[in-house]
Structure formats: structure tokens, C-alpha cells
Scaffold this motif. Structure first.
Motif, short mmCIF file in Angstrom:
data_model
loop_
_atom_site.label_atom_id
_atom_site.label_comp_id
_atom_site.label_asym_id
_atom_site.label_seq_id
_atom_site.Cartn_x
_atom_site.Cartn_y
_atom_site.Cartn_z
N LEU A 1 0.83 -1.20 0.00
CA LEU A 1 0.00 0.00 0.00
C LEU A 1 0.86 1.25 0.00
CD1 LEU A 1 -2.80 1.30 0.25
CD2 LEU A 1 -2.64 1.07 2.71
N ASN A 2 1.93 1.24 0.81
CA ASN A 2 2.84 2.39 0.83
C ASN A 2 3.51 2.57 -0.53
OD1 ASN A 2 2.27 2.89 3.54
ND2 ASN A 2 3.88 1.52 4.26
N THR A 3 3.90 1.42 -1.15
CA THR A 3 4.53 1.50 -2.47
C THR A 3 3.57 2.08 -3.50
OG1 THR A 3 5.90 -0.41 -1.92
CG2 THR A 3 5.71 0.18 -4.24
N LEU A 4 2.32 1.59 -3.46
CA LEU A 4 1.32 2.10 -4.41
C LEU A 4 1.04 3.59 -4.17
CD1 LEU A 4 -1.23 -0.87 -4.46
CD2 LEU A 4 0.36 -0.21 -6.25
N THR A 5 1.03 3.98 -2.87
CA THR A 5 0.81 5.40 -2.56
C THR A 5 1.94 6.25 -3.11
OG1 THR A 5 -0.37 4.74 -0.56
CG2 THR A 5 0.36 7.02 -0.72
N ALA A 6 3.20 5.75 -2.93
CA ALA A 6 4.35 6.49 -3.47
C ALA A 6 4.28 6.57 -4.99
CB ALA A 6 5.65 5.81 -3.03
N GLU A 7 3.91 5.44 -5.65
CA GLU A 7 3.77 5.46 -7.11
C GLU A 7 2.68 6.43 -7.55
OE1 GLU A 7 3.08 1.53 -8.43
OE2 GLU A 7 5.11 0.80 -7.98
N LEU A 8 1.58 6.45 -6.78
CA LEU A 8 0.50 7.37 -7.13
C LEU A 8 0.94 8.82 -7.00
CD1 LEU A 8 -2.47 7.77 -7.89
CD2 LEU A 8 -3.05 7.62 -5.47
N ASN A 9 1.71 9.12 -5.93
CA ASN A 9 2.22 10.48 -5.76
C ASN A 9 3.17 10.84 -6.90
OD1 ASN A 9 0.79 10.82 -3.36
ND2 ASN A 9 2.43 9.97 -2.12
N ALA B 1 4.20 13.62 -12.00
CA ALA B 1 4.46 13.56 -13.44
C ALA B 1 3.30 14.13 -14.24
CB ALA B 1 4.73 12.10 -13.85
N LEU B 2 2.06 13.87 -13.75
CA LEU B 2 0.88 14.40 -14.43
C LEU B 2 0.85 15.92 -14.36
CD1 LEU B 2 -1.81 13.87 -15.86
CD2 LEU B 2 -2.88 13.65 -13.62
N HIS C 1 -3.09 9.50 -17.14
CA HIS C 1 -4.39 9.49 -16.46
C HIS C 1 -4.92 8.07 -16.28
CE1 HIS C 1 -8.22 11.12 -15.16
NE2 HIS C 1 -8.84 10.34 -16.03
N THR C 2 -4.74 7.23 -17.33
CA THR C 2 -5.18 5.82 -17.24
C THR C 2 -4.39 5.08 -16.17
OG1 THR C 2 -5.74 5.89 -19.59
CG2 THR C 2 -5.54 3.72 -18.55
N GLN C 3 -3.06 5.28 -16.13
CA GLN C 3 -2.24 4.62 -15.11
C GLN C 3 -2.64 5.06 -13.71
OE1 GLN C 3 1.81 5.50 -16.14
NE2 GLN C 3 1.88 4.03 -17.84
N CYS C 4 -2.98 6.32 -13.52
CA CYS C 4 -3.43 6.80 -12.21
C CYS C 4 -4.73 6.12 -11.80
CB CYS C 4 -3.60 8.32 -12.23
SG CYS C 4 -2.04 9.21 -12.27
N ALA C 5 -5.64 5.94 -12.79
CA ALA C 5 -6.91 5.26 -12.47
C ALA C 5 -6.65 3.83 -12.05
CB ALA C 5 -7.84 5.31 -13.68
N LEU C 6 -5.72 3.13 -12.77
CA LEU C 6 -5.39 1.74 -12.40
C LEU C 6 -4.77 1.66 -11.01
CD1 LEU C 6 -3.94 0.43 -15.79
CD2 LEU C 6 -6.16 -0.11 -14.78
N GLU D 1 -7.42 1.98 -8.43
CA GLU D 1 -8.17 0.74 -8.25
C GLU D 1 -7.38 -0.27 -7.44
OE1 GLU D 1 -9.18 -0.61 -12.12
OE2 GLU D 1 -10.65 0.98 -12.50
N ARG D 2 -6.07 -0.40 -7.74
CA ARG D 2 -5.23 -1.32 -6.96
C ARG D 2 -5.14 -0.90 -5.50
NH1 ARG D 2 0.38 -1.87 -9.95
NH2 ARG D 2 0.73 -3.13 -8.10
N LEU D 3 -5.07 0.41 -5.27
CA LEU D 3 -5.03 0.91 -3.89
C LEU D 3 -6.31 0.59 -3.15
CD1 LEU D 3 -3.65 2.57 -1.68
CD2 LEU D 3 -4.60 4.62 -2.74
N SER D 4 -7.46 0.74 -3.83
CA SER D 4 -8.74 0.43 -3.20
C SER D 4 -8.84 -1.06 -2.87
CB SER D 4 -9.88 0.84 -4.12
OG SER D 4 -11.12 0.49 -3.57
#
Length: 334
Positions: A119-127, A132-133, A271-276, A279-282
């Protein structure tokens, strides 16, 4: 079946050591004395055999009058052994269940820790994707601004080009007027010369002077035409330079348009990668909640088993106490 290094002699040695220290030789105590080795079922079997051997060796020679007393004693001993055996078995089952639950709890906690790390890794990737966005959006806005500036520059160049075309047309019209005027002047001079030739020869000199004046005027007009031609060539050269500059501006505009399209596609992909990732975070959050609920259920089951063990121990102690109280009554002579 006993584990390696555990036999009846080892169990007997540990039991005697506990008795020598004045401690109760229970299954757990004997197992600890042997260094936490051996199965509890095997230790219980060996302890039972040793108790039976001691009972046989310490029992006096049977007498006919004491048969009833011996029978009652054996019955009491049997009841006590059965009660102790049930206690040991219940304790062994409880220990096994506790060990199983502890291992399962450890695995669950490890899984929860792994999920939290993911979850922390996904949060860091999302940030990182968000940064980047934002950067991509800034670059897109900059490209759009540059594109608008290039379009405005192209419009200005088009206006300048139209002005140059108007100037060229004006110069061409002046050039045509000058040629017409020169031709008209030549025609009029020719007519005038013919008329002067028919006139009196006395006026020939005056005509020649007028011709010279006309030639001088024609030379002036020719110089004006030459200057107009030079101006026309200069304007044509400026027009070619303007056209080359306009072509370069159009090529730059085409590149900027292509870059804007590429940035738009990159923005859509981000934008698509952020949506994915969202979803993985949820899904990870849902799975973490389910794991926490499972841990709570295991803890509640552990407490329930602990309460049942306490109840079983109390019941067994009550049965043992009742058997002890009944033993003197059974040993009383009839």
C-alpha cells in the motif's frame, strides 16, 4: 511416536530430578526439564507407565482380606489416571491449537505487513504519477501557449506578406504607367518630329533642341524606370525572404502541433495509469480490512478456547476432588 533422543529412561531421569527438587512431574515440567524436546503424548505415556510401575513396586503383598480395599484403590487410581489423562490430552490439544493459532496469527500479521508495504509502495507510485501528471500538464500548457504565439506570429507574417504583395502590385502599376507614358511620349515625339520636318527648315534647330530636351526627359524617365525596377527586385527579394521565414514558421508550428499531440497522448496514458493505481489501492485497502477482521476473529476464537480450557480444568479438578472425597468411603471396611 517419540522424537529423536526421547525415551523412557530420559523421561524417568527428568521425572526423578523434578521429584528430588520437590516439584510436580507434569508433562510440561518434564518436557522443559528435557530441554523442550519430545512429544507430549509420548511423555504422557511414559509417565503413565512409570506411575504404574511405582504403584506395583510400592504395593504390599495382597491379602485375601484386603481384596476389596485393593480393588477400591485400583478403581480410585484408575479414575485419577483417567482424569489426569484427560487433563493432559486437553492441555495437549489446547497447546496445539494455541500454537496453530499463533502461527496463523504470525502469518496473518506478516501478510498484513506485506499488504501495508504494498500500500505504501502504491501510494508512493500514485504520488509520483501525480507529480508527473502535473509536470505534463505544465508542459502541455507551455506548448499550447507557444502554439498560440506561433499562430499569432503566422498571422502577423500573413499580414506583412499581404502588405508586400500590395506594394509589389503598386510598383508594377507604376512601372506600367511609366512604360505607357514613355511609349506615349515616344509616339508624340515621333509625330512632332514628322510635323516639324514638314514645317519650315528654319525651325529644324528648334526641333532638334526640343528633341534633345525630350531625350533628356526620356533619360530621366529611364532612370526612374531603372530605379523602379531596382525597387521591384528588392521587394521581390524581401518577399522571398518573408516566404522562407513563413515556411520556417509553418514547419515550427507543425512540430509544435505534433509535440502537443504527443503530450496529449502521454497525458491520457498517465491518467489511465493513475486510475489503475487507484483501483489497486482500493483493492489493497479492502484486503487489508478483511485481514484485520480475520485477525480479530482469531483473537476472539482464542479467547473462547481459553475460557473453555479453564472450564474443563475446573470440571476436572472438581471430578478429582470428588473422587478423592469418595476414596476414604470406599476404603472403609465393611
Amino acid at each position: 511416536m517419540a522424537r529423536g533422543g526421547v525415551n523412557k529412561a530420559v523421561v524417568q531421569t527428568a521425572r526423578m530430578a523434578l521429584l528430588a527438587r520437590g516439584e510436580n512431574p507434569s508433562i510440561d515440567a518434564v518436557r522443559i526439564e528435557m530441554g523442550n524436546t519430545g512429544s507430549k503424548t509420548t511423555i504422557h505415556r511414559y509417565l503413565k507407565e512409570l506411575d504404574e510401575q511405582e504403584s506395583k513396586s510400592s504395593a504390599p503383598a495382597p491379602q485375601v482380606s484386603d481384596e476389596l480395599t485393593e480393588l477400591v484403590s485400583r478403581l480410585a487410581q484408575r479414575l485419577k489416571e483417567q482424569a489426569q489423562e484427560r487433563i493432559h490430552l486437553a492441555q495437549a490439544v489446547f497447546d496445539d491449537q494455541m500454537q496453530t493459532l499463533s502461527e496463523e496469527l504470525a502469518r496473518t500479521q506478516l501478510h498484513v505487513s506485506t499488504q501495508e508495504q504494498q500500500l505504501n509502495t502504491l501510494t508512493a507510485e500514485l504520488n509520483a504519477k501525480s507529480l508527473a501528471l502535473d509536470s505534463t500538464r505544465g508542459a502541455l500548457q507551455a506548448e499550447q501557449t507557444s502554439n498560440a504565439r506561433l499562430i499569432q506570429s503566422q498571422l502577423d507574417q500573413d499580414i506583412r506578406l499581404q502588405d508586400k504583395d500590395g506594394q509589389i502590385r503598386s510598383l508594377e502599376e507604376k512601372h506600367l504607367h511609366a512604360r505607357d507614358a514613355l511609349e506615349h511620349y515616344r509616339n508624340s515625339v515621333k509625330e512632332q518630329r514628322e510635323q516639324e520636318q514638314r514645317r519650315h527648315e528654319g525651325q529644324l534647330q528648334q526641333v532638334q533642341m526640343e528633341i534633345r530636351q525630350a531625350q533628356q526627359a526620356a533619360m530621366v524617365r529611364q532612370e526612374e524606370i531603372t530605379q523602379l525596377n531596382r525597387d521591384n527586385e528588392r521587394l521581390l527579394s524581401e518577399t522571398r525572404s518573408t516566404l522562407r521565414e513563413l515556411s520556417a514558421q509553418q514547419e515550427q508550428l507543425k512540430k509544435a502541433t505534433h509535440e502537443t499531440t504527443r503530450l496529449g497522448e502521454q497525458y491520457q496514458l498517465t491518467h489511465t495509469q493513475c486510475a489503475l493505481l487507484q483501483e489497486r489501492l482500493s483493492a489493497a485497502l479492502d484486503e487489508s480490512s478483511a485481514l484485520k477482521q480475520t485477525v480479530n476473529e482469531h483473537a476472539q476464537a482464542n479467547q473462547t478456547l481459553h475460557l473453555e480450557l479453564i472450564k474443563s480444568q475446573l470440571a476436572l479438578e472438581s471430578a478429582a476432588l470428588l473422587a478423592t472425597q469418595k476414596e476414604p468411603e470406599l476404603t472403609t471396611p465393611l
